[in-house]
Design an enzyme around this catalytic site. Sequence first.
Site, PDB file in Angstrom:
ATOM      1  N   ASN A  79      26.132 -42.248  -2.493  1.00 14.90           N
ATOM      2  CA  ASN A  79      26.037 -43.631  -2.973  1.00 14.90           C
ATOM      3  C   ASN A  79      25.713 -44.544  -1.782  1.00 14.90           C
ATOM      4  O   ASN A  79      26.525 -44.691  -0.871  1.00 14.90           O
ATOM      5  CB  ASN A  79      27.392 -44.009  -3.606  1.00 14.90           C
ATOM      6  CG  ASN A  79      27.419 -45.432  -4.123  1.00 14.90           C
ATOM      7  OD1 ASN A  79      26.564 -46.252  -3.788  1.00 14.90           O
ATOM      8  ND2 ASN A  79      28.421 -45.744  -4.924  1.00 14.90           N
TER       9      ASN A  79
ATOM     10  N   HIS B 235      21.770 -46.832 -10.680  1.00 18.16           N
ATOM     11  CA  HIS B 235      22.476 -46.812  -9.398  1.00 18.16           C
ATOM     12  C   HIS B 235      23.053 -45.415  -9.177  1.00 18.16           C
ATOM     13  O   HIS B 235      23.696 -44.847 -10.063  1.00 18.16           O
ATOM     14  CB  HIS B 235      23.579 -47.869  -9.405  1.00 18.16           C
ATOM     15  CG  HIS B 235      24.474 -47.799  -8.204  1.00 18.16           C
ATOM     16  ND1 HIS B 235      23.969 -47.654  -6.926  1.00 18.16           N
ATOM     17  CD2 HIS B 235      25.826 -47.829  -8.080  1.00 18.16           C
ATOM     18  CE1 HIS B 235      24.989 -47.609  -6.072  1.00 18.16           C
ATOM     19  NE2 HIS B 235      26.107 -47.711  -6.749  1.00 18.16           N
TER      20      HIS B 235
ATOM     21  N   CYS C 102      26.863 -53.143  -4.900  1.00 15.55           N
ATOM     22  CA  CYS C 102      25.829 -52.171  -5.300  1.00 15.55           C
ATOM     23  C   CYS C 102      24.807 -52.746  -6.265  1.00 15.55           C
ATOM     24  O   CYS C 102      23.758 -52.137  -6.487  1.00 15.55           O
ATOM     25  CB  CYS C 102      26.483 -50.937  -5.919  1.00 15.55           C
ATOM     26  SG  CYS C 102      27.735 -50.230  -4.877  1.00 15.55           S
TER      27      CYS C 102
HETATM   28  N1  ACO Z   1      38.660 -33.322  -2.652  1.00 19.89           N
HETATM   29  C1  ACO Z   1      39.638 -32.650  -3.311  1.00 19.89           C
HETATM   30  N2  ACO Z   1      40.496 -33.253  -4.151  1.00 19.89           N
HETATM   31  C2  ACO Z   1      40.360 -34.574  -4.308  1.00 19.89           C
HETATM   32  C3  ACO Z   1      39.374 -35.333  -3.641  1.00 19.89           C
HETATM   33  C4  ACO Z   1      38.514 -34.638  -2.791  1.00 19.89           C
HETATM   34  N3  ACO Z   1      37.516 -35.267  -2.114  1.00 19.89           N
HETATM   35  N4  ACO Z   1      39.485 -36.620  -4.026  1.00 19.89           N
HETATM   36  C5  ACO Z   1      40.520 -36.694  -4.894  1.00 19.89           C
HETATM   37  N5  ACO Z   1      41.044 -35.450  -5.060  1.00 19.89           N
HETATM   38  C6  ACO Z   1      42.156 -35.043  -5.914  1.00 19.89           C
HETATM   39  C7  ACO Z   1      43.111 -36.176  -6.226  1.00 19.89           C
HETATM   40  O1  ACO Z   1      44.056 -36.340  -5.199  1.00 19.89           O
HETATM   41  C8  ACO Z   1      43.745 -35.671  -7.512  1.00 19.89           C
HETATM   42  O2  ACO Z   1      44.737 -34.734  -7.167  1.00 19.89           O
HETATM   43  P1  ACO Z   1      46.130 -34.669  -8.007  1.00 19.89           P
HETATM   44  O3  ACO Z   1      45.698 -34.315  -9.410  1.00 19.89           O
HETATM   45  O4  ACO Z   1      46.884 -33.612  -7.307  1.00 19.89           O
HETATM   46  O5  ACO Z   1      46.697 -36.045  -7.919  1.00 19.89           O
HETATM   47  C9  ACO Z   1      42.616 -34.905  -8.202  1.00 19.89           C
HETATM   48  O6  ACO Z   1      41.644 -34.628  -7.174  1.00 19.89           O
HETATM   49  C10 ACO Z   1      41.932 -35.678  -9.295  1.00 19.89           C
HETATM   50  O7  ACO Z   1      41.661 -36.981  -8.833  1.00 19.89           O
HETATM   51  P2  ACO Z   1      40.941 -38.041  -9.750  1.00 19.89           P
HETATM   52  O8  ACO Z   1      40.923 -39.339  -9.024  1.00 19.89           O
HETATM   53  O9  ACO Z   1      41.558 -37.980 -11.109  1.00 19.89           O
HETATM   54  O10 ACO Z   1      39.478 -37.417  -9.832  1.00 19.89           O
HETATM   55  P3  ACO Z   1      38.279 -37.931 -10.664  1.00 19.89           P
HETATM   56  O11 ACO Z   1      37.814 -36.862 -11.565  1.00 19.89           O
HETATM   57  O12 ACO Z   1      38.534 -39.285 -11.259  1.00 19.89           O
HETATM   58  O13 ACO Z   1      37.157 -38.099  -9.545  1.00 19.89           O
HETATM   59  C11 ACO Z   1      36.091 -39.816  -8.302  1.00 19.89           C
HETATM   60  C12 ACO Z   1      37.380 -39.038  -8.496  1.00 19.89           C
HETATM   61  C13 ACO Z   1      34.999 -38.839  -7.872  1.00 19.89           C
HETATM   62  C14 ACO Z   1      36.325 -40.816  -7.190  1.00 19.89           C
HETATM   63  C15 ACO Z   1      35.690 -40.495  -9.626  1.00 19.89           C
HETATM   64  O14 ACO Z   1      36.792 -41.205 -10.155  1.00 19.89           O
HETATM   65  C16 ACO Z   1      34.552 -41.441  -9.444  1.00 19.89           C
HETATM   66  O15 ACO Z   1      33.445 -41.042  -9.103  1.00 19.89           O
HETATM   67  N6  ACO Z   1      34.741 -42.746  -9.689  1.00 19.89           N
HETATM   68  C17 ACO Z   1      33.726 -43.723  -9.479  1.00 19.89           C
HETATM   69  C18 ACO Z   1      33.731 -44.090  -8.027  1.00 19.89           C
HETATM   70  C19 ACO Z   1      32.462 -44.790  -7.639  1.00 19.89           C
HETATM   71  O16 ACO Z   1      31.395 -44.433  -8.076  1.00 19.89           O
HETATM   72  N7  ACO Z   1      32.630 -45.815  -6.799  1.00 19.89           N
HETATM   73  C20 ACO Z   1      31.575 -46.590  -6.347  1.00 19.89           C
HETATM   74  C21 ACO Z   1      30.850 -47.212  -7.504  1.00 19.89           C
HETATM   75  S1  ACO Z   1      30.624 -48.892  -7.345  1.00 19.89           S
HETATM   76  C22 ACO Z   1      29.784 -48.962  -5.988  1.00 19.89           C
HETATM   77  O17 ACO Z   1      28.837 -48.220  -5.870  1.00 19.89           O
HETATM   78  C23 ACO Z   1      30.277 -49.840  -4.913  1.00 19.89           C
END
Ligand code: ACO
Length: 319
Positions: free
Chosen positions: A274, A244, A108
């Site tokens: 993204n 980004h 990215c």
């Molecule tokens: N829908 C419903 N529930 C979900 C989903 C979904 N799409 N995805 C995860 N969950 C659940 C999980 O299973 C978890 O359930 P549990 O508590 O029963 O175990 C709960 O939601 C919380 O999950 P977390 O992973 O703690 O959620 P978080 O608040 O961290 O959000 C996310 C997850 C959105 C992926 C966040 O961590 C994030 O945005 N991280 C950065 C990711 C990113 O930007 N990657 C790319 C950047 S680098 C690049 O661009 C290549």
Amino acid sequence: MRIIGTGSARPSKVVTNSMLENFLDTSDEWIVTRTGIHERRVISSENLEDLAATAARNAMENAGITSEDVDFIICSNVVNEYVTPGLGCVIQGMIGATCPTMDINCACTGFIYALDVAEAYLATKKDMRNILIVCAEEPARMMNWHDRSSCILFGDAAGAVVVTKGDDLKAIRVSTHCKVEALYQKRKLQPTPFITKEEVDTEGVVMNGQDVFKLAVSSSIKDIDKVLTMAGMTADEIDLYVLHQANVRIIESIRHFVNQDKSKFPFNLDRYGNTSSASIPALLDDLNRGNQLKTGEMLLLSAFGAGFTTGACILRWSM
Ligand code: ACO
């Protein structure tokens, strides 16, 4: 270096959060709250090179040049259907250019790395007039569409700029901190009669979302601080922070650190998700074509991605 033209292209297929509810245990409410994304564009019948060539043509037209005026093409891409040749070669043929091309894969952060390379080429190569940077990405094709924590985040797009010699780049910094396990994908290569090792196909991206979140915020904050110091500027002197487009909560965390008004943080990830290295040049194009950039404004660009690669720069807008 100076940006003299921008362009972008996106697939026609709009995939809303409620469409994802049809095959994933997720909800529009969860996705919007955790990411800020409402919908994304995903490749269906298009080829990525078609989007890339359209973005490139738009940027050349915006710059008032033709493919004959392009002396170098830098293509930022993580995956596409060609393993070889590099996507830049394919784009060169499609737009009718004859210059050399180079592909980079810095995830990215690719656009910032491409700007850094372009700046060095323009500074050291006397005959270099215009460089075309094309960031073309189809991250949707890298996802496991049964993994609700990753596939909901990404969309496909291409963004392009034309740069020429000038004095608009006030500071730039790129870094890599090896953290493969935070975000990676492995695939099996063609077997040979001689392979004896076990090879892994992860069948999509493996991502530790929370680690990526923390790495993104901490590295971007560090980069922003560094480029402001390099340019001898304060956060208040930046007119727009073009970050980004990964997650609205990442953008908000960075915004709190620099303590600047929301209006300085343009975003379009609510509509496009993204789109990897295409996100910043495509957002720049949206702002440029929407007359939201004024001559003389100072922009701070910051990106982060798999690697972990990060980069930021401060750029005067002079179009
Ligand atoms: N829908 C419903 N529930 C979900 C989903 C979904 N799409 N995805 C995860 N969950 C659940 C999980 O299973 C978890 O359930 P549990 O508590 O029963 O175990 C709960 O939601 C919380 O999950 P977390 O992973 O703690 O959620 P978080 O608040 O961290 O959000 C996310 C997850 C959105 C992926 C966040 O961590 C994030 O945005 N991280 C950065 C990711 C990113 O930007 N990657 C790319 C950047 S680098 C690049 O661009 C290549």
